[in-house]
Design a protein around this motif. Sequence first.
Motif, PDB file in Angstrom:
ATOM      1  N   ASN A 111       0.832  -1.211   0.000  1.00 23.97           N
ATOM      2  CA  ASN A 111       0.000   0.000   0.000  1.00 23.97           C
ATOM      3  C   ASN A 111       0.866   1.259   0.000  1.00 23.97           C
ATOM      4  O   ASN A 111       0.574   2.230  -0.701  1.00 23.97           O
ATOM      5  CB  ASN A 111      -0.935   0.012   1.206  1.00 23.97           C
ATOM      6  N   LYS A 112       1.937   1.211   0.789  1.00 23.59           N
ATOM      7  CA  LYS A 112       2.836   2.364   0.848  1.00 23.59           C
ATOM      8  C   LYS A 112       3.538   2.571  -0.487  1.00 23.59           C
ATOM      9  O   LYS A 112       3.702   3.707  -0.954  1.00 23.59           O
ATOM     10  CB  LYS A 112       3.866   2.174   1.962  1.00 23.59           C
ATOM     11  N   VAL A 113       3.973   1.459  -1.098  1.00 23.74           N
ATOM     12  CA  VAL A 113       4.646   1.557  -2.395  1.00 23.74           C
ATOM     13  C   VAL A 113       3.720   2.174  -3.431  1.00 23.74           C
ATOM     14  O   VAL A 113       4.121   3.058  -4.212  1.00 23.74           O
ATOM     15  CB  VAL A 113       5.126   0.163  -2.862  1.00 23.74           C
ATOM     16  N   SER A 114       2.464   1.708  -3.456  1.00 27.11           N
ATOM     17  CA  SER A 114       1.493   2.256  -4.408  1.00 27.11           C
ATOM     18  C   SER A 114       1.276   3.742  -4.185  1.00 27.11           C
ATOM     19  O   SER A 114       1.199   4.526  -5.141  1.00 27.11           O
ATOM     20  CB  SER A 114       0.154   1.512  -4.271  1.00 27.11           C
ATOM     21  N   LYS A 115       1.188   4.136  -2.919  1.00 26.98           N
ATOM     22  CA  LYS A 115       0.998   5.544  -2.578  1.00 26.98           C
ATOM     23  C   LYS A 115       2.172   6.385  -3.064  1.00 26.98           C
ATOM     24  O   LYS A 115       2.000   7.447  -3.689  1.00 26.98           O
ATOM     25  CB  LYS A 115       0.832   5.672  -1.066  1.00 26.98           C
ATOM     26  N   TYR A 116       3.405   5.898  -2.784  1.00 26.26           N
ATOM     27  CA  TYR A 116       4.596   6.656  -3.170  1.00 26.26           C
ATOM     28  C   TYR A 116       4.773   6.695  -4.688  1.00 26.26           C
ATOM     29  O   TYR A 116       5.227   7.697  -5.252  1.00 26.26           O
ATOM     30  CB  TYR A 116       5.844   6.065  -2.508  1.00 26.26           C
ATOM     31  N   GLU A 120       2.376   6.737  -6.848  1.00 21.54           N
ATOM     32  CA  GLU A 120       1.426   7.727  -7.346  1.00 21.54           C
ATOM     33  C   GLU A 120       1.938   9.145  -7.085  1.00 21.54           C
ATOM     34  O   GLU A 120       1.814  10.030  -7.949  1.00 21.54           O
ATOM     35  CB  GLU A 120       0.063   7.520  -6.672  1.00 21.54           C
ATOM     36  N   GLU A 121       2.533   9.368  -5.916  1.00 19.87           N
ATOM     37  CA  GLU A 121       3.104  10.678  -5.621  1.00 19.87           C
ATOM     38  C   GLU A 121       4.221  11.026  -6.599  1.00 19.87           C
ATOM     39  O   GLU A 121       4.318  12.165  -7.079  1.00 19.87           O
ATOM     40  CB  GLU A 121       3.639  10.703  -4.182  1.00 19.87           C
ATOM     41  N   ILE A 122       5.068  10.034  -6.895  1.00 25.49           N
ATOM     42  CA  ILE A 122       6.160  10.250  -7.848  1.00 25.49           C
ATOM     43  C   ILE A 122       5.608  10.560  -9.235  1.00 25.49           C
ATOM     44  O   ILE A 122       6.099  11.448  -9.948  1.00 25.49           O
ATOM     45  CB  ILE A 122       7.084   9.018  -7.900  1.00 25.49           C
ATOM     46  N   ARG A 123       4.540   9.839  -9.650  1.00 26.69           N
ATOM     47  CA  ARG A 123       3.931  10.066 -10.969  1.00 26.69           C
ATOM     48  C   ARG A 123       3.407  11.501 -11.084  1.00 26.69           C
ATOM     49  O   ARG A 123       3.627  12.189 -12.088  1.00 26.69           O
ATOM     50  CB  ARG A 123       2.791   9.061 -11.202  1.00 26.69           C
ATOM     51  N   LEU A 124       2.721  11.953 -10.022  1.00 28.39           N
ATOM     52  CA  LEU A 124       2.173  13.306 -10.027  1.00 28.39           C
ATOM     53  C   LEU A 124       3.283  14.356 -10.042  1.00 28.39           C
ATOM     54  O   LEU A 124       3.177  15.384 -10.716  1.00 28.39           O
ATOM     55  CB  LEU A 124       1.272  13.513  -8.806  1.00 28.39           C
ATOM     56  N   LEU A 125       4.353  14.093  -9.293  1.00 30.72           N
ATOM     57  CA  LEU A 125       5.484  15.030  -9.274  1.00 30.72           C
ATOM     58  C   LEU A 125       6.154  15.116 -10.643  1.00 30.72           C
ATOM     59  O   LEU A 125       6.541  16.202 -11.095  1.00 30.72           O
ATOM     60  CB  LEU A 125       6.501  14.597  -8.209  1.00 30.72           C
TER      61      LEU A 125
END
Length: 351
Positions: A327-332, A334-339
């Motif tokens: 779950n944490k990996v997926s969250k991070y 997604e954050e990287i993709r948005l950045l």
Amino acid sequence: MGVNKKSCTSCKKNLTIATNFYKSYSKFDADGYMAICRKCLKDSIDYSDLKTVKDTLVQINRPYIHSIWLSSSEEAKNKNQDHFGLYIKTIQMKDFRDLTWKDSDDVETKKKISNLPIEEPSTDSNLNNQEIEQFELELQDNNRLDVIKMLGYDPFEFENNRDKRHLYNKLVDFLDEGTLEDGFKLPTVIEIVKTFNQLDKINNTISNMTTDVASLTSNAGTIKSLIDAKDKLYKSVLALAKDNGISVNHNNNKSKGSGTLSGIIKQLQEKGFEEASVNLFDIETCAGMSQVADISNESIFKQLQFDENDYSAMLIEQREIITDLNNKVSKYEEEIRLLKKELLKFTNKNI
């Protein structure tokens, strides 16, 4: 427990406190750390222009003491570390932490730091080569400089010059936070180091007197007296160590994890050694540590003798951990993709 962070007043970045800010003993820094991050402080310095160093120290209201600046420079060269970081580490010591910019270049403080003359070494012909060599030797003696910087004075000023290097080398190992903060333990530690030095001399004398049978026979009385003196000195040292919690068996300042790798790294980070975090990562990811961990886990596995219930419980726990990490990996991700998406927008605008 979350990692404590704060915003640097200069770059405005939200950074981890322990690894990105120097400790502060000012009453205006409520969290115990300076308001400006280490990187911003270092970026504002041009080592070829001393004025930039002083301007930076004015910003954080810390003193400029020329003798400490010089010794930190030599230490930085010898240890290949950051000059400014070593200087800040030194003026954070107990004897200097209350000083502010108005205390800069205080003559009494400079006398307290070093036995060298207050004036900077002259380069004219009046200074002979012997004095220059002596000055360079003192600067290169890292243990002596470390001891003087931590204590604020030379505890072995009146000792025999031939013994001094040995004394400094022994004392520097005793100077941890518990010793430096304890006004009674510090002189006790110095006394113990001096006593060990006397014991070494007695041992050397006994060794010389027992080189052959004739010498042993003719010096039997003297040897007995030396052995008795040695025994009394040993008992005195052991009693001092026990009463003051200095020896390992009687250490009253031991804390959980203080001698572990994580504990040591934490202390290094607090004292400004930025390389400690890099070294910790290298150690934890190296092949040797991985092999040791595998051997240790295999040994534990053999000794515990798990049954079916233990295996089931472990599988359930492992599944929960893996799910949480996924779950944490997926969250991070997604954050990287948005950045990356935002970064691409800025890149396109600049083009």
